[in-house]
Design a protein around this motif. Structure first.
Motif, PDB file in Angstrom:
ATOM      1  N   GLN A 232       0.817  -1.215   0.000  1.00  0.00           N
ATOM      2  CA  GLN A 232       0.000   0.000   0.000  1.00  0.00           C
ATOM      3  C   GLN A 232       0.854   1.269   0.000  1.00  0.00           C
ATOM      4  O   GLN A 232       0.477   2.266  -0.588  1.00  0.00           O
ATOM      5  N   SER A 233       2.014   1.208   0.648  1.00  0.00           N
ATOM      6  CA  SER A 233       2.893   2.376   0.659  1.00  0.00           C
ATOM      7  C   SER A 233       3.342   2.742  -0.741  1.00  0.00           C
ATOM      8  O   SER A 233       3.552   3.900  -1.045  1.00  0.00           O
ATOM      9  N   PHE A 234       3.554   1.714  -1.547  1.00  0.00           N
ATOM     10  CA  PHE A 234       4.106   1.982  -2.871  1.00  0.00           C
ATOM     11  C   PHE A 234       3.065   1.884  -3.974  1.00  0.00           C
ATOM     12  O   PHE A 234       3.411   1.708  -5.138  1.00  0.00           O
ATOM     13  N   ASN A 235       1.791   1.977  -3.593  1.00  0.00           N
ATOM     14  CA  ASN A 235       0.722   1.992  -4.598  1.00  0.00           C
ATOM     15  C   ASN A 235       0.777   0.815  -5.549  1.00  0.00           C
ATOM     16  O   ASN A 235       0.547   0.969  -6.735  1.00  0.00           O
ATOM     17  N   MET A 496       6.616  -1.352  18.334  1.00  0.00           N
ATOM     18  CA  MET A 496       7.825  -2.159  18.464  1.00  0.00           C
ATOM     19  C   MET A 496       8.416  -2.001  19.863  1.00  0.00           C
ATOM     20  O   MET A 496       8.808  -2.978  20.497  1.00  0.00           O
TER      21      MET A 496
ATOM     22  N   ARG B 415       1.648   6.724  10.252  1.00  0.00           N
ATOM     23  CA  ARG B 415       0.767   5.987   9.356  1.00  0.00           C
ATOM     24  C   ARG B 415      -0.490   6.783   8.980  1.00  0.00           C
ATOM     25  O   ARG B 415      -1.201   6.416   8.051  1.00  0.00           O
ATOM     26  N   PHE B 420      -3.114   5.694   5.954  1.00  0.00           N
ATOM     27  CA  PHE B 420      -3.331   4.265   6.146  1.00  0.00           C
ATOM     28  C   PHE B 420      -4.447   4.051   7.161  1.00  0.00           C
ATOM     29  O   PHE B 420      -5.056   2.990   7.224  1.00  0.00           O
ATOM     30  N   ARG B 444      -0.402   8.717  -1.743  1.00  0.00           N
ATOM     31  CA  ARG B 444       0.652   7.838  -1.235  1.00  0.00           C
ATOM     32  C   ARG B 444       1.902   7.922  -2.090  1.00  0.00           C
ATOM     33  O   ARG B 444       2.983   7.533  -1.653  1.00  0.00           O
ATOM     34  N   HIS B 445       1.732   8.419  -3.294  1.00  0.00           N
ATOM     35  CA  HIS B 445       2.920   8.643  -4.105  1.00  0.00           C
ATOM     36  C   HIS B 445       3.652   9.886  -3.595  1.00  0.00           C
ATOM     37  O   HIS B 445       4.871   9.954  -3.614  1.00  0.00           O
ATOM     38  N   ASN B 448       5.451   9.212   1.381  1.00  0.00           N
ATOM     39  CA  ASN B 448       5.898   7.825   1.516  1.00  0.00           C
ATOM     40  C   ASN B 448       6.467   7.563   2.896  1.00  0.00           C
ATOM     41  O   ASN B 448       7.187   8.382   3.466  1.00  0.00           O
ATOM     42  N   LEU B 449       6.110   6.405   3.398  1.00  0.00           N
ATOM     43  CA  LEU B 449       6.536   6.023   4.740  1.00  0.00           C
ATOM     44  C   LEU B 449       7.601   4.933   4.650  1.00  0.00           C
ATOM     45  O   LEU B 449       7.392   3.906   4.011  1.00  0.00           O
ATOM     46  N   GLN B 452       9.161   0.897  10.017  1.00  0.00           N
ATOM     47  CA  GLN B 452      10.176   0.204  10.830  1.00  0.00           C
ATOM     48  C   GLN B 452      10.185  -1.290  10.487  1.00  0.00           C
ATOM     49  O   GLN B 452      11.195  -1.949  10.605  1.00  0.00           O
ATOM     50  N   THR B 521      12.507   3.765  -1.332  1.00  0.00           N
ATOM     51  CA  THR B 521      11.739   4.995  -1.201  1.00  0.00           C
ATOM     52  C   THR B 521      12.303   6.115  -2.071  1.00  0.00           C
ATOM     53  O   THR B 521      11.551   6.868  -2.689  1.00  0.00           O
TER      54      THR B 521
END
Lengths: 598, 613
Positions: A232-235, A496, B415, B420, B444-445, B448-449, B452, B521
């Motif tokens: 999802q981050s990178f479409n 985490m 996020r 998200f 989202r383009h 960008n995250l 971790q 990224t």
């Protein structure tokens, strides 16, 4: 090092070795298998009897048409007799169906569970290095898919034996009733076998192809579920959907090819049945006309021929399942054959330990000749707090792995509390040496269950005490149900850092004499870490501990700090001693690098 | 009086009881659940010609098969007749024989189409379900994925789809076939003799009742079994994934016990299912055989009394004999229905899940990011408030650092920016426009995250780096890996960029993984980049170098950095100290040091660990 072969291994359809190894699992249920067989045979025999009873009835009732009828009442009685026979056979058939089906399927299920349990148990003992390197998905597919394929093949082959008996039964009955008509009727049999032989190689390729495509599609699905956040981050949704659609589509096509090949058997079988019927009608009729056989015999032929081809068809379908099972069997035994390198001694010691650790001239390599530690000596006293820092690959985690006997040394001894570590059982080591791992793994379940993992008998009061000391009570009480909060998949709803805190708590609750903290606070901010450090000052009293870290601050308070580089102790001493040495440690410290990594 | 009253009560209760029975029964009759109808809609929509062809084939195959007993019977009659009259000619038999052969061949051809088209529709259903399922999973938000077990999702994608696929061919089409088969057979047998015909069909309602009861029980069992299998999978999966933890506590015995319990439950459920299934199959066979024996008995008497011919009796028996196989299959069919009801329900539950992060308007966004602004942002997971009233603004010239203890909401905040999750209150604006109005893809383009949890795919280095832009040329991959300080490492590998990552390739250290995900990224060319503790295993010098390379790109990157290491954030323009979801301190490094609060405490602790908390 042992690795598992890829999923698309092409195995033979019959591998004696695999059968031989599989047999002990079956013979455990010898009694049930025999009972199952008995009922299959009973079922076969009674199904064969039914056409014969029908034949008799027809011949009786046909007496008016023929010429052998004397007394109507007598005939009626024998027809009634026939009915009773038929009813008796019906009962036997139904009971046999129930018994054979349920017994054989249950045996299959039992064997499946035994096999899976054996694999699962074995995986608990195989080396950590194997587990590290092997994809969990791959192991899961062996534990599930392959075991199920074996089970299916087993059940099918038991029923196939029944089918085989049925075929021979039908042939013998056909031949006994009239040898001439019998021979002519089974004339189509060689034809069937011939067609099968031409068909099989093609079908085999098609089935195999479908299977390979199916596992490719599945693994793509699995990877995308696991990596959903990156997706999802990178479409990549649309792009991946297209890739998946292509894979699903080629699976679809491969399945259709396989389906076409297996459906092609239908017209073949029907044609052959038609030929047999034609023979019975023409030859049978001429025999009836000439009084060589009765009409009942001809009817019996018709009934038997109808049931003749089904078993042949199922038996040849066996081939596909067998082939699959052999490949699966290969993969299952491959897992069972992974050597267990670390074993408990015959008579493990369980003496109390004095709290020391000693590495005596230890050499160790994960991969042959590529030594991580060479002639390594180290003595840690009871109650000492040792810190280990150093760059990646220096051998920090190797030391902790060896203390817990995740691996055996190539040379030299690891001595725990004065005794060589191999003299203890692994369970005993587990009770003595606690570890906080870099990856704060949590099980699904409640927070409490996770904290108690290493010490299920501990009271809530004691847990609360440790929680308090670590400064975690705010965190716990902020959760909906406190200790009883159910955490999501492996704690994915916790951060985490929170997971690391819980795993420190878990190790402390286990209350072991030794404690190893391997990068246990890497995702925790320095402030919280400091609080943890203070708590550890109290909690680690009277324990021997080793703290592995890349942040220098983490080990700052240790009694002695080891700077490890390429498997060698570069420097050793307390923080102040190391600073005054003006070596690597003090250089890094002065530069405010504060860490070693990468 | 009392007597009448009493009686009416009895009648009433009997009536009530009957009504309930009727209700249950009518529920049983409705054998297609809502979900099954949905499964059936796929072939209705996508495979109309296949459906038509297979229905026609079914009718012909069934009718042709039914005609064969008739000719078998007539051959017997002719034979007996000729036997009596002494007519030795075989001509009529040759005609019948050839006719039967031709009918058989024709039937075979129709069966081929019936089975093949059925399989095709089944596979097509599987294909479509697979696609829908996959697409849905790709679109469901983090919120959904946080709360489900990946093992469960994978199992659904394999086993549940399989259940729906099999339903088409071995379930619904089989039922159509059987119905056509039995009804054509019914016409035939009723034509021969009304009484015998009815006897021959008497097993049908009995089997119907047995089967519908079995189906209902099995459906429940299947649903429960499927859930239990999910638990078993989870136990195994967690044991294998958490192997180091299990070994470190040496809890193998406990794990085995956990496994055994889960496995035992599966076993007892499966056994119950097997018993129900075998019992209903054997009961079906029994009902059928009873009616066949009655046909044979009364048929024989009828022949004896010259009411019907021997040939007619033969065709009755042959008809029933043909049915013997299919009747045994009814048990399987019922099972297939039950299984498909359970599995389709489980699948549609996912497919119908509402996406909580939706493309509302889908306004496109391609301009450079001048500003990202967080206004009065609050967020809750369920009832727990994770973020409270967060405000900040980041621009290409004003980068933000975020520090804070575990659970302070840092990751959640990171996020929220690429959406998200949706904020509970407040807004996030890109160039002063609320991000929820943008096309998600564009958003989202732009934002960008670097997570971790840096997931790498089991593919080559090359494909992993260009994951966000699968068409990127080699030069670009070289460029971004170089900027992320990982190029040299990849270049030393024997397979260079074509080296596989993961089980069949190389294993990477934490720092290598992190640098690789940074290069991924960089190649994506986002305008806002959020690092969520994703450079922790990279040493300070290298981290600094990467950061400098990024800022010197001249493309106006806005940086938001979450870190525990002060050195990672101290040079940024504004630093937020987050605690329990609130910003408790903010300012640049010097200001915060001057403030002498939590941040400065943190800073001092990192330089001088001797300080007391």
């Amino acid at each position: 090092m042992v690795t598992l072969s890829d999923e698309d291994i092409r195995s033979r359809s019959f591998d004696y070795n695999i059968i031989k190894r599989f047999m002990p699992y079956v013979s455990k249920y010898k009694r049930d298998v025999f009972i199952g067989f008995f009922f299959i045979l009973l079922l076969t025999a009674s199904s064969l009897m039914i056409p014969l009873v029908v034949k008799n009835l027809i011949d009786q009732s046909g007496c008016l048409v023929g010429s052998s009828c004397e007394d109507i009442q007598l005939v009626k009685n024998s027809i009634l007799n026939g009915l009773l026979q038929f009813l008796g056979l019906s009962a036997i058939v139904s009971i046999s169906i129930f018994m054979s089906d349920s017994i054989i399927e249950k045996v299959g299920e039992n064997i499946l569970l035994d096999l899976r349990k054996k694999m699962f148990m074995h995986l608990q003992d195989v080396s950590i290095s194997f587990m590290d390197k092997t994809d969990v998905g791959k192991l899961m597919s062996r534990l599930q898919g392959d075991v199920a394929a074996m089970q299916e093949a087993l059940q099918m082959s038991v029923f196939a034996i029944g089918d085989l008996v049925l075929i021979f039964g039908i042939i013998s009955v056909l031949l006994v009733m009239n040898i001439q008509l019998g021979l002519l009727t089974i004339l189509v049999m060689p034809l069937m076998i011939l067609i099968r032989m031409i068909w099989l190689p093609k079908a085999r390729v098609a089935f195999l192809d479908a299977r390979t495509k199916s596992s490719e599609t599945t693994s793509y699905l699995a990877e995308n579920i696991n990596g959903i956040r990156t997706v999802q981050s990178f479409n990549r949704q649309d792009f991946n959907s297209k890739i998946f659609e292509n894979k699903a589509n080629s699976l679809y096509k491969a399945q259709l090819r396989a389906a076409k090949l297996s459906s092609l058997m239908l017209p073949t079988v029907e044609t052959l049945t038609g030929i047999s019927f034609a023979i019975i009608i023409i030859v049978g009729a001429s025999l009836v006309i000439n009084d060589h056989i009765t009409a009942g015999v001809m009817v019996a032929y018709m009934l038997l021929v109808q049931r003749f081809f089904d078993p042949i068809r199922t038996i040849s379908m066996q081939y596909n399942a067998m082939q699959r099972a052999m490949a699966s069997g290969y993969r299952i035994f491959e897992v069972l054959d992974i050597p267990v390198t670390i074993r408990d001694p015959q008579k493990p010691l369980d003496c109390p330990l004095d709290g020391s650790i000693k590495f005596d001239n230890v050499s160790f390599a994960y991969v042959e000749k590529n030594y991580i530690l060479r002639d390594f000596d180290l003595t840690i006293e009871n109650g000492e707090r040792i810190g280990i820092v150093g760059p990646t690959g220096a051998g920090k985690s190797t030391i902790s792995n060896l203390i817990h006997r995740f691996y055996d040394t190539n040379k030299g001894k690891v001595i725990l509390g004065g005794v060589e570590i191999r003299k203890f059982s692994q369970e005993y080591i587990g009770k003595k040496v606690g570890m906080v791992l870099q990856d704060p793994f949590l099980f699904s379940g409640t927070i409490l269950e996770n904290i108690k993992y290493g010490n299920p008998d501990i009271s809530l009061k004691n847990i609360e005490k440790s929680t308090e000391l670590l400064g975690l009570n705010d965190f716990i009480s902020s959760l909906d149900n406190g200790y009883d909060t159910v955490i999501g998949q492996r704690g994915s709803d916790l951060s985490m850092g929170q997971r690391q805190l819980l795993s420190i708590l878990r190790a402390l609750v286990a209350d072991t004499q030794y404690l190893i903290l391997d990068e246990a606070t890497s995702s925790i901010d320095s402030y919280t870490e400091k609080k943890i450090q203070n708590a550890l000052d109290i909690l680690l009293k009277n324990r021997t501990s080793i703290t592995i870290a890349h942040r220098l601050a983490t080990v700052r308070k240790c009694d002695r700090i080891i700077v490890l580089n390429a498997g060698k102790i570069e420097e050793i001493g307390s923080h102040d001693e190391l600073l005054s040495k003006k070596g690597l440690y003090s250089k890094l410290y002065g530069l405010n690098y504060s860490s070693f990594d990468d | 009086m009392f007597f009448i009253f009493n009686k009416s009560i009895i009648i009433l209760s009997v009536y009530k009881c009957l009504k309930k029975k009727y209700k249950d029964f009518s529920k049983n009759l409705m054998f297609l659940s809502k979900n099954l109808i949905r499964v059936l809609r796929f072939p209705l929509k996508n495979n109309k010609p296949d459906l038509l062809l297979s229905l026609i084939s079914i009718i012909f195959a069934a009718a042709l098969q039914m005609s064969i007993p008739y000719y078998l019977g007539s051959s017997i009659d002719t034979a007996l007749n000729n036997n009596e009259t002494g007519n030795l000619s075989l001509r009529p038999f040759i005609t019948i024989g050839i006719l039967v052969l031709v009918l058989s061949i024709a039937r075979g051809i129709f069966s081929f189409f019936h089975v093949y088209q059925g399989e095709k529709m089944g596979q097509s259903v599987a294909f479509n379900l697979r696609k829908e399922y996959f697409n849905k999973l790709q679109r469901l938000s983090f919120n959904y994925h946080d709360n489900v077990h990946t093992g469960d999702l994978i199992t659904k994608g394999i086993i549940d789809i399989e259940g729906c696929r099999m339903f088409i061919n071995t379930g619904i089409l089989r039922i159509v076939f059987l119905s056509v088969f039995i009804s054509t057979g019914a016409i035939l047998v009723l034509n021969v003799d009304l009484f015998l015909g009815l006897l021959a069909l008497s097993f049908v309602p009995v089997i119907g009742i047995i089967s519908s009861y079995a189906r209902l029980t099995l459906r429940k069992e299947w649903y429960r079994l499927q859930e239990q299998l999910g638990i078993l999978t989870r136990v195994m999966d967690e044991n294998l994934s958490g192997v180091r933890l299990v070994r470190s506590f040496m809890k193998q015995k406990y794990e085995l016990e956990k496994y055994s319990i889960a496995s035992q439950v599966v076993k007892s459920m499966t056994f119950r299912q097997i018993s129900i299934r075998s019992f209903s199959i054997s009961l079906n066979s029994f009902a059928f055989l009873i009616s066949m024996s009655l046909v044979v008995y009364f048929g024989s008497i009828a022949v004896l009394e010259n009411k019907i011919t021997l040939g007619e009796l033969t065709s009755l028996i042959a008809f029933m004999s043909i049915l013997q196989g299919p009747v045994r299959q009814i048990g399987m069919l019922v099972n297939s229905f039950a299984r498909a009801s359970a599995t389709s329900a489980r699948l549609f539950e996912v497919i119908d899940k509402e996406e909580d992060v939706k493309n509302i308007e889908g306004k496109s966004f391609n301009e450079p990011v001048r500003k990202i602004k967080v206004e009065n942002l609050s967020f809750s997971y369920g009832t727990t408030k994770v973020l409270k009233d967060i405000n900040f603004e980041a621009t290409p010239n004003h980068s933000i650092g975020i520090v804070g203890p575990p659970g302070s909401g840092k990751t959640t905040l990171s996020r929220l920016l690429p959406r998200f999750y949706n904020p509970t209150e407040g807004s996030i604006k890109l160039n002063d426009i609320n991000i929820s109005t943008f096309d998600l893809k564009d958003l989202r383009h732009s934002v960008n995250l670097v997570d971790q949890d840096n997931f790498l795919f089991s593919d080559t280095f090359f494909e992993n780096v260009r994951y966000g832009d699968p068409a990127a040329p080699k030069e670009k991959v070289n460029w971004s890996t170089d900027k992320a300080q990982i190029y040299n490492h990849i270049d030393t590998l024997p397979g260079k960029f074509d080296t596989l990552i993961g089980e069949r390739g190389v294993q990477l250290s934490g720092g290598q993984r992190q640098r690789l995900s940074v290069s991924r990224t960089l190649l994506f060319e986002s305008k806002v980049v959020i690092f969520d503790d994703s450079t922790s295993a990279i040493d300070t010098q290298t981290e600094k170098k990467i950061r400098e390379e990024m800022m010197s790109l001249g493309t106006g990157i806005t940086l938001i950095v979450i870190a525990h290491r002060i050195s990672s954030v101290m040079n940024l323009d504004e630093i937020l100290y987050l605690d329990s979801g609130e910003i408790v301190e903010r300012g640049n490094h010097n200001e915060l040091i001057k403030l002498n609060g939590r941040y400065s405490e943190l800073y001092n602790m990192q330089i001088n660990p001797e300080l007391k908390v």
